[in-house]
Design an enzyme around this catalytic site. Structure first.
Site, PDB file in Angstrom:
ATOM      1  N   LEU A  83      63.394  -6.488  56.110  1.00 31.02           N
ATOM      2  CA  LEU A  83      63.390  -7.157  57.417  1.00 31.02           C
ATOM      3  C   LEU A  83      64.825  -7.508  57.768  1.00 31.02           C
ATOM      4  O   LEU A  83      65.469  -8.258  57.042  1.00 31.02           O
ATOM      5  CB  LEU A  83      62.588  -8.446  57.230  1.00 31.02           C
ATOM      6  CG  LEU A  83      61.872  -9.097  58.406  1.00 31.02           C
ATOM      7  CD1 LEU A  83      60.834  -8.163  59.014  1.00 31.02           C
ATOM      8  CD2 LEU A  83      61.190 -10.377  57.922  1.00 31.02           C
ATOM      9  N   HIS A  84      65.353  -6.931  58.837  1.00 32.64           N
ATOM     10  CA  HIS A  84      66.716  -7.344  59.204  1.00 32.64           C
ATOM     11  C   HIS A  84      67.027  -7.227  60.689  1.00 32.64           C
ATOM     12  O   HIS A  84      68.115  -7.603  61.121  1.00 32.64           O
ATOM     13  CB  HIS A  84      67.760  -6.537  58.418  1.00 32.64           C
ATOM     14  CG  HIS A  84      67.951  -5.136  58.945  1.00 32.64           C
ATOM     15  ND1 HIS A  84      67.096  -4.113  58.642  1.00 32.64           N
ATOM     16  CD2 HIS A  84      68.881  -4.602  59.767  1.00 32.64           C
ATOM     17  CE1 HIS A  84      67.487  -3.006  59.258  1.00 32.64           C
ATOM     18  NE2 HIS A  84      68.570  -3.272  59.951  1.00 32.64           N
TER      19      HIS A  84
END
Ligand code: UD1
Length: 375
Positions: free
Chosen positions: A216-217
């Site tokens: 997740l970024h």
């Protein structure tokens, strides 16, 4: 025949290859190998320094056998304008000095656009590897980078038929578009056997098929505290049924500090992983949850189910032919889609055409042919 003609051998072609961020390193590995393996090319590698940590950069060079960069611009972090501007200024000076026959850029990061912009003004032809992908979402910085880089490139090397269509729709001449396959899958196929020998699972106390893997970024997921909190709540619920391994991207680590007061999600959090460990974890996961672009393709090549935590994808073939499902970031949908997979409703796919490990060879063949015919 004159004496000159008898001794004439074709001069070597100068290629300058640029990489800046983690996903770039994975894509340039087979290109550098192909270029360095040919006596016809003299190739130099520029690292812009957009990613600079050992975990985000150096370890990838080591594990993938990428040669030491000839030049490191050391641009580091900053706002989009700062990062892009620093690469632009330094690349202009470098290109003025080196005057290569071709600039090779990959993917869609800020370094890709900045290097291309410097080159086009100096009339250095650009080869864009992974051209034509479009999410249709102009709030993503990568989408802007893709559109602009494609508009100024000479060679547009694509991975899937939709990319060709996107480029044609934008008015690109068909002879500039070359569908060659996927260099990221070249790297995956070359390294899978090595990755499978690692003890990554054992070290984390995991069984094949007995865990999920999460990345997740994207700013759209991590820069909003309510959204981030809701996402983590859903993921923690899944984690109680199936352990979730979560290598935390530096941007996400910073967002957890800034938006959640440093309160870590109750998952199996780790530092960013090396390429081979991450590949081992992907290959044996029950499912992968991600907002990355590349991981959607890697899971398709591996036949592992992927739930993409975004509202769109620039890689539609991973959905139509592969194992990817676009689920968005609504917690209820993430939970229900995950439960479907855990209940046995998994998606089977096939590997897209030309994702066969030979993309880099095709790319370098085309560049060499065209440069030679222009000399
Ligand atoms: C970039 C790319 C994105 C890609 C992602 C993979 C752009 C616009 N985005 O996003 O397409 O999917 O890389 O990682 O180019 N940081 C570190 N150490 C590092 C690198 C970054 O701590 O080695 C920190 C920086 O302080 C920065 C943050 O992580 O604030 C984000 O880095 P940045 O280069 O801005 O973009 P990414 O979000 O990584």
């Amino acid at each position: 025949m004159t004496a000159d003609e008898t001794h004439a051998s074709p001069r070597s072609l100068n290629a300058l290859v640029v990489a800046g961020a983690r996903p770039n390193f994975i894509k340039i590995a087979p290109l550098m190998e192909e270029l360095r393996g040919r006596a016809s090319f003299h190739s130099r590698l520029v690292h812009t320094g957009q990613h600079y940590d050992r975990a985000m950069s150096e370890n990838f060079f080591r594990d993938l056998g990428i040669p030491e960069p000839d030049i490191n611009l050391g641009v580091g972090s900053g706002s989009h304008g700062e990062q892009t501007g620093r690469v632009l200024i330094q690349m202009e000076a470098l290109l003025e000095e080196q005057r290569p026959d071709v600039l090779v850029v990959v993917g869609d990061v800020n370094s890709t656009l900045a290097a291309s912009l410097a080159a086009v003004k100096l009339q250095v032809p650009i080869a864009h590897v992974e051209a034509g992908l479009r999410s249709g979402d102009r709030t993503m910085p990568e989408e802007i980078n893709r559109i602009l880089t494609d508009a100024i490139s000479t060679w547009l090397f694509t991975t899937e038929a939709d990319a060709d269509k996107n480029l044609l729709r934008e008015g690109v001449a068909p002879e500039r578009i070359h569908r060659v396959g996927n260099v990221m899958i070249d790297t995956l196929l070359r390294n899978l056997a090595r990755a499978r020998k690692l003890n990554t699972l054992e070290d984390l106390g995991l069984e094949p098929g007995g865990y999920a893997l999460l990345t997740l970024h994207r700013p759209s997921n991590v820069e909003n505290s309510e959204k981030l909190q809701a996402l983590f709540a859903a993921l923690e619920e899944i984690h109680r049924e199936l352990p979730i391994v979560f290598p935390v991207h530096p941007r996400t680590a910073a967002a957890i500090e800034a938006h959640l007061g440093g309160s870590q999600p109750a998952l199996r959090n780790t530092e960013p992983l090396d390429y081979l460990d991450f590949l081992r974890l992907m290959a044996d996961a029950k499912l992968v949850l991600t907002d990355s672009g590349g991981i959607q393709e890697e899971t398709t090549a591996l036949g592992v189910n992927c739930l993409t935590l975004r509202d769109n994808t620039e890689r539609p073939i991973t959905v139509t032919e592969g194992t990817n499902t676009i689920v968005g970031s609504h917690p209820d949908v993430i939970l229900s889609e995950t439960r479907k997979i855990l209940g046995g409703e998994s998606k089977t796919g096939r590997t897209p055409e030309l994702w066969d490990g030979a993309a880099a060879r095709r790319i370098v063949d085309i560049i060499e042919r065209d440069l030679r015919s222009a000399l």
